[in-house]
Design a protein around this motif. Sequence first.
Motif, PDB file in Angstrom:
ATOM      1  N   ILE A 135      -2.645  28.182  -0.545  1.00  0.00           N
ATOM      2  CA  ILE A 135      -2.069  28.561   0.746  1.00  0.00           C
ATOM      3  C   ILE A 135      -3.157  29.254   1.559  1.00  0.00           C
TER       4      ILE A 135
ATOM      5  N   PRO B 286       1.214  40.215  15.085  1.00  0.00           N
ATOM      6  CA  PRO B 286       2.562  40.147  14.518  1.00  0.00           C
ATOM      7  C   PRO B 286       2.570  40.226  12.995  1.00  0.00           C
TER       8      PRO B 286
ATOM      9  N   THR C 240      -4.251  41.070   4.636  1.00  0.00           N
ATOM     10  CA  THR C 240      -5.068  40.162   3.836  1.00  0.00           C
ATOM     11  C   THR C 240      -6.538  40.340   4.187  1.00  0.00           C
TER      12      THR C 240
ATOM     13  N   GLU D  12      -6.894  38.624  -5.787  1.00  0.00           N
ATOM     14  CA  GLU D  12      -5.819  37.668  -5.528  1.00  0.00           C
ATOM     15  C   GLU D  12      -6.224  36.626  -4.476  1.00  0.00           C
TER      16      GLU D  12
ATOM     17  N   HIS E  15       0.418  48.538  14.532  1.00  0.00           N
ATOM     18  CA  HIS E  15       1.377  47.827  15.385  1.00  0.00           C
ATOM     19  C   HIS E  15       1.613  48.590  16.684  1.00  0.00           C
TER      20      HIS E  15
HETATM   21  N1  ATP Z   1      -0.499  36.816  -2.682  1.00  0.00           N
HETATM   22  C1  ATP Z   1       0.123  36.131  -1.736  1.00  0.00           C
HETATM   23  N2  ATP Z   1       0.844  35.036  -2.065  1.00  0.00           N
HETATM   24  C2  ATP Z   1       1.485  34.325  -1.119  1.00  0.00           C
HETATM   25  N3  ATP Z   1       1.445  34.628   0.175  1.00  0.00           N
HETATM   26  C3  ATP Z   1       0.748  35.684   0.566  1.00  0.00           C
HETATM   27  C4  ATP Z   1       0.042  36.495  -0.357  1.00  0.00           C
HETATM   28  N4  ATP Z   1      -0.568  37.495   0.298  1.00  0.00           N
HETATM   29  C5  ATP Z   1      -0.252  37.319   1.594  1.00  0.00           C
HETATM   30  N5  ATP Z   1       0.528  36.244   1.761  1.00  0.00           N
HETATM   31  C6  ATP Z   1       1.070  35.741   3.024  1.00  0.00           C
HETATM   32  O1  ATP Z   1       0.051  35.741   3.986  1.00  0.00           O
HETATM   33  C7  ATP Z   1       0.542  36.133   5.242  1.00  0.00           C
HETATM   34  C8  ATP Z   1      -0.259  37.323   5.767  1.00  0.00           C
HETATM   35  O2  ATP Z   1       0.119  38.491   5.059  1.00  0.00           O
HETATM   36  P1  ATP Z   1      -0.459  39.919   5.457  1.00  0.00           P
HETATM   37  O3  ATP Z   1       0.086  40.909   4.510  1.00  0.00           O
HETATM   38  O4  ATP Z   1      -1.922  39.830   5.556  1.00  0.00           O
HETATM   39  O5  ATP Z   1       0.177  40.126   6.876  1.00  0.00           O
HETATM   40  P2  ATP Z   1       0.055  41.349   7.874  1.00  0.00           P
HETATM   41  O6  ATP Z   1      -0.564  40.843   9.115  1.00  0.00           O
HETATM   42  O7  ATP Z   1      -0.599  42.487   7.231  1.00  0.00           O
HETATM   43  O8  ATP Z   1       1.580  41.679   8.151  1.00  0.00           O
HETATM   44  P3  ATP Z   1       2.343  43.081   8.418  1.00  0.00           P
HETATM   45  O9  ATP Z   1       2.120  43.405   9.831  1.00  0.00           O
HETATM   46  O10 ATP Z   1       3.765  42.753   8.165  1.00  0.00           O
HETATM   47  O11 ATP Z   1       1.779  44.076   7.489  1.00  0.00           O
HETATM   48  C9  ATP Z   1       2.014  36.401   5.060  1.00  0.00           C
HETATM   49  O12 ATP Z   1       2.740  35.247   5.438  1.00  0.00           O
HETATM   50  C10 ATP Z   1       2.140  36.664   3.576  1.00  0.00           C
HETATM   51  O13 ATP Z   1       3.402  36.315   3.101  1.00  0.00           O
END
Ligand code: ATP
Lengths: 257, 480
Positions: free
Chosen positions: A16, A37, A44, A54, A205
């Motif tokens: 993914i 958003p 990540t 991971e 945010h």
């Molecule tokens: N280990 C994982 N396995 C599957 N999907 C993942 C994994 N880590 C992150 N994702 C997916 O990647 C996308 C980005 O996640 P991330 O946590 O980086 O978002 P974010 O921008 O920090 O969001 P938020 O503002 O809610 O904290 C999301 O759709 C999340 O579900």
Amino acid sequence: MLELKDLHVEVEGEGIEILKGVNLKVKKGEIHAIMGPNGSGKSTLSKVVAGHPEYEVTKGDILFEGESILELDPDERAHKGVFLAFQYPVEVPGVTNNTLLRESYNTIAASMGREELDPLEFEDYIKDKLDLVQMDPEFLNRSVNTGFSGGEKKRNEIFQMAVLQPKLSLLDETDSGLDIDALKIVSNGINQLHGEDDAVVLITHYQRLLNYITPDYVHVMMGGKIVKSGEKELALELEEKGYDWLEDLATVNGEAK
Amino acid sequence: MSETKALESMIGEEYKYGFTTDVEYEDFPTGINEDVVRLISEKKNEPEWMTEFRLKAFRAWKEMEEPDWFNATYEKPKFDKLQYYSAPKNKPKLDSLDDVDPKIRETYEKLGIPLEEQKALAGVAVDAVFDSVSIFTTFKEKLAEAGVIFCSISEAIQNHPELVKKYMGSVVPARDNFYAALNSAVFSDGSFCYVPKDTICPMELSTYFRINNMNSGQFERTLIIAEENSHVSYLEGCTAPMYDEHQLHAAVVELVALENAEIKYSTIQNWYSGDEDGKGGIYNFVTKRGACRGDNSKISWTQLETGSAVTLKYPSVILQGDNSVGEFYSVAVTNNRQQADTGTKMIHLGKNTKSTIISKGISAGKSDNSYRGQVKFSKKADNARNYSQCDSMLIGQTCGAHTFPYIESANPTAKVEHEATTSRVGEDQIFYLQQRGLSEDDAISLIVNGFAKEVLKELPMEFAVEANKLLGIKLEGSVG
Ligand SMILES: Nc1ncnc2c1ncn2[C@@H]1O[C@H](COP(=O)(O)OP(=O)(O)OP(=O)(O)O)[C@@H](O)[C@H]1O
Ligand SMILES: [Mg+2]
């Protein structure tokens, strides 16, 4: 200090793709804010820079002080001065904050050729740091994050940052969970810690945080990419308009969702 | 790396006590029958009553079935292939350290247990048991000044027969269970300790058990007696060489605490645990039991179990005296293919008796770790109380943790409090600590030490640092 070049990242073994070509340059002395958003890939990004196992970098590079750190383990990156304040700090029952911090401090100090501190010296050293974020010394003897309230955990992260004095601090939603007073205190702490020689990347945010900590640049992340960058006014614009108006940018630039 | 992949690659640090000492052994027949039992007794020059004790036990053992109610599967020991007595050939009378075979002395040196008193850990007297015999006991004279007897059980049978006769088998009767019966028939050596009335033992006592011979079983027998108002703290440590075959270690330990007496018994068990695929390693089948005979007496078991291929062990306390206290603090670590089924029994007979059980199981690799505990309140145990806490920690996805608590109460005023938790050392926890600069192994060591802290702090101070290190080493590389 930090340069991300066309960074593509997948969840290890699952194919993914989460980051789809991120470019970012952070120089010494700068503060960058990353907004975007939920699920756009901000956390990540911060975890990948810190080396979370991971995630797999499938394309592109991460340069820290001009050198690629892709092959380094998380602890080796920490030794170089990369610090991540976690969106969700982890509990470590039975290990006191003080034990962890001293071990962290000394391990990093040793790797940088700085002097290690014995328990008494360390106690002296962290006094100021406690004051900086107005943290109750009681927390030193409590297990790391165990039973801490949401806000206390966030404050503890910045306390650790103060103790470890990293070169690059990635602060992932440090503001969420903090009450109004705590937000002021913690922001003030971050401002005092920040100087000419280090850099800070804030993930948030809320424009509110940026009233206290003035970023040099603001980036918007959507669908695994930075779709727009600007100066601090961009944050105000986002506050007003949300992210919808940027949707097109996200798709024009590629195959984002 | 994905969590499962990362967690599955198990390496485990090399066992550094796995060397063999090349000594010549006395000849002794293999297998077991009444003649062999008699021969052991004869070799040890034992009085008639001791020989009888052994024979009775042997006859009982022959009628018994090998138990299999525990949560472990293994190839049963081949009792007719074992050697039941194994003594280094040139074993003279052990009056002076100069008489000890230099090779054996060297072995203990290498294990970090110097037998020279001036080199020894300050404040700790050591009885060194090599295969079937006690090699040397340090600080005997200093202890004798305080009236404390600390010697091998063989010596005690010779020099203090009245004490041995009175107490041996009084806590763990010969027919108690299959392995206790076998031990009672063929026990070779072990430690004996007697602390007289109104005496606080001036030193930590400790026994260091070493299995060297490949085919010999080790049947250790330990007896500790604390008279009224006395206090003693005892620690045993154990290691063995690495062999592809399993070795059997079937010990019996009996503790007797009289009025107001306190016995603290600690174990650091690091027998060879076999290789990654479960080849070799010690079978550690042990019966340990203490009797709080006197009012206000206290017995406390603390164990750090890190070694052995299979461990079956339930150190127990019989709380006979009113207001007596029983404690069980345990950390059991299993890695690779190790299996541990361990726990305790607290038998409340007296009024206002109190017991505490803190058990911490840590499993990694493809290992299995079970806690089995029994708390029993008799009709007369008015206002007795038990507190049990059983926590399990899993490292990786391929290990198992199980908890089997049994509570039986015949007295409505008795109270039990039981808590149990299971947690997993996650990649996120390790990542968090690594992000703070710790290496992966240090991170695991810190997490595990934090988890086991409540128990580790019960170990005698002299050994606490060792224990911390051992835990770290044991789990090194257990996360890819
Ligand atoms: N280990 C994982 N396995 C599957 N999907 C993942 C994994 N880590 C992150 N994702 C997916 O990647 C996308 C980005 O996640 P991330 O946590 O980086 O978002 P974010 O921008 O920090 O969001 P938020 O503002 O809610 O904290 C999301 O759709 C999340 O579900
Ligand atoms: Mg996030």
